[in-house]
Structure formats: structure tokens, C-alpha cells
Design an enzyme around this catalytic site. Structure first.
Site, PDB file in Angstrom:
ATOM      1  N   SER A 118       0.803  -1.218   0.000  1.00  0.00           N
ATOM      2  CA  SER A 118       0.000   0.000   0.000  1.00  0.00           C
ATOM      3  C   SER A 118       0.843   1.278   0.000  1.00  0.00           C
ATOM      4  CB  SER A 118      -1.002   0.007   1.155  1.00  0.00           C
ATOM      5  OG  SER A 118      -0.349  -0.091   2.391  1.00  0.00           O
ATOM      6  N   HIS A 123       9.385  11.010   7.316  1.00  0.00           N
ATOM      7  CA  HIS A 123       9.434  12.427   7.702  1.00  0.00           C
ATOM      8  C   HIS A 123      10.635  12.613   8.624  1.00  0.00           C
ATOM      9  CE1 HIS A 123       5.370  12.885   6.100  1.00  0.00           C
ATOM     10  NE2 HIS A 123       5.031  11.831   6.818  1.00  0.00           N
ATOM     11  N   CYS A 146      -0.191  -4.868   2.490  1.00  0.00           N
ATOM     12  CA  CYS A 146      -1.242  -5.886   2.465  1.00  0.00           C
ATOM     13  C   CYS A 146      -0.689  -7.073   1.690  1.00  0.00           C
ATOM     14  CB  CYS A 146      -2.501  -5.379   1.779  1.00  0.00           C
ATOM     15  SG  CYS A 146      -3.317  -4.038   2.655  1.00  0.00           S
TER      16      CYS A 146
END
Length: 268
Positions: A118, A123, A146
């Protein structure tokens, strides 16, 4: 070839369990002056620019067998960067039997796994204490997949990609999938600890604490570097240029900072 029990389970439809890995790393540095602090932040922004972070995430996507759909990357002013990689299913060439075992994953030069995915994000957060001389760099990486493989197989490479003093690692399996008879499956692989996905040569360098909620499929591991060498935390000079009192003071500040991050509490 004898198959694991997980491989023999016949599903109703596709495997839609969501497996999420959060990898948080911290790099600590002592900066005596404003100039040293600015130089450290500049070094971090260059070392972990959006461009380099994108390369790291692309390698993660290779390790988990993802097909990259879209990449968004941004360097921020005055500091920090973010990258988001949207990924989708890749062609399943062969059932990745090694993914069912608790063991460290591969590095990018020997990737062979392909499966459904997915997204992957990173960050960065360079910051500093306003008056105490401590500068801290943090990077947060999230890998959500997934399919059959756990994103924990990317953990070895992530640790390999960053110079870390402290790591906080969280892993959770969410949702459920169904077998062909309609029975819910809330997890499709055995796991006792995140530590089993970290190579022994890395584990020997860290003190580690586990907090796991097995019935909820939630796993948490914290790691703190074991050996402290002040020279690794000084920016642009060595401890030989410091007085004994300065060495003791700076060492106390750095170790306190590391303890506070590791234990998640302020210390007097």
C-alpha cells in the site's frame, strides 16, 4: 517441498490483512555554538535530503516487492524533509516462504520477493535545545503492506540506512481476512518479538526493551546504543580538545538526553 501451515490456508478472496511497521530513529549530537548547531542541521539536511530518502524508500519497496505508483517528496525550510511513496501490488513470482519465519530481511542486493502493498512514508525532524547544546535528529518511517509478507523484512535495511543512537519500532497487524469457510484470520504469521527481525551483529550494539500485546497483535521494541564514545557526538572536534570538566558535563547532557528519549520521560 513441505509447506508451512500458513501457506496451506486457502483464503476466500485475497489477503487483506494490513501490517504496519513504524521505525523511529534518533541521532544525538552536542553543538557548543550557534555556528556548530547550524552546521549540524545543514549536514543532516544534506545527508538525509528528500532525494536520498526517496532512494531509501525505493529500496524498501523493492525489498517488500512493491510496484511504485507515485512519489511525492519535499525538502522544507528551515529544515527537514518528507517523502511519500504510493505503491501497489507486484507480480507474485513465487510464494516467499522465508517471509513466514522470524528472521532479518534482505538488503537491496539480494531481493527476490514480490507481493501486494500500500504505502511507505518518511518524515525527518532536525531540532535542538534552545540553550543546552543538544541537537537531535529524528526520522519516522512507516511501511504499510497488504499481502503475505510482513514489512518487518524491511527493518534490517532501514537500520542499515541510518546512523542511529536510539530506535523505537512498532509493528501491528490490523483487520482480518477469511479462509475459504468464512473463518476470520486476524494474523497470518507467527511473531514473538520484533527483535527476531534484527541481525545479531546489530542487536549486540544495543540495549533493548520489548512491550508486546500478543492478543492484539501489537509489538513494540526500543533500542539504545550500548557503548558511549564522546567523540561520536562532537561536531567538528574531539574530546582531546576539552577539559576534564567539559568532558564530564557534555557526557552527562548527552546521556541524559538519550535516557529521556529511550524511556519517554523527562529526568531531573
Amino acid at each position: 517441498m513441505k509447506k508451512n501451515p500458513e501457506q496451506r490456508i486457502e483464503l476466500h478472496g485475497f489477503n487483506n490483512l494490513t501490517k504496519s511497521l513504524s521505525f523511529n530513529m534518533y541521532d544525538i549530537c552536542f553543538t557548543r555554538t550557534k555556528e556548530e548547531r547550524e552546521a549540524y542541521i545543514e549536514y543532516i539536511d544534506e545527508e538525509y535530503s528528500a532525494e536520498r530518502l526517496t532512494k531509501i524508500l525505493k529500496n524498501v519497496s523493492d525489498i517488500i516487492g512493491a510496484h511504485v505508483l507515485n512519489i511525492a517528496q519535499q525538502d522544507y525550510v528551515p529544515q527537514g524533509a518528507s517523502v511519500t511513496v504510493l505503491v501497489s501490488e507486484g507480480p507474485i513470482v513465487e510464494v516467499p516462504t522465508e517471509s513466514f519465519h522470524e528472521s532479518p530481511g534482505p538488503l537491496p542486493d539480494n531481493v527476490v520477493m514480490q507481493l501486494d502493498k500500500s504505502h511507505i512514508t518518511v518524515h525527518t525532524y532536525p531540532e535542538y535545545h534552545p540553550s543546552d547544546g543538544i541537537s537531535t535528529f529524528r526520522a519516522d518511517i512507516d511501511v504499510s503492506t497488504c499481502g503475505e509478507i510482513s514489512p518487518l523484512k524491511a527493518l534490517h535495511y532501514l537500520i542499515h540506512s541510518f546512523d542511529t543512537d536510539i530506535m523505537t519500532i512498532d509493528y501491528r497487524v490490523r483487520g482480518f481476512t477469511r479462509d475459504k469457510d468464512g473463518k476470520k484470520l486476524f494474523i497470518d504469521h507467527n511473531i514473538s518479538s520484533i527483535q527476531n527481525y534484527i541481525p545479531e551483529e546489530i542487536k549486540k550494539d544495543f540495549d533493548m526493551i520489548d512491550v508486546n500485546i500478543y492478543q492484539s497483535h501489537i509489538f513494540h521494541t526500543k533500542c539504545r546504543i550500548r557503548d558511549f564514545d564522546l567523540n561520536n557526538y562532537l561536531f567538528g572536534y574531539t574530546k582531546d580538545e576539552l577539559t576534564k570538566a567539559e568532558v564530564e558535563e557534555i557526557t552527562e547532557k548527552l546521556t541524559t538526553e538519550m535516557d529521556e528519549i529511550f524511556y519517554g520521560t523527562n529526568m531531573n
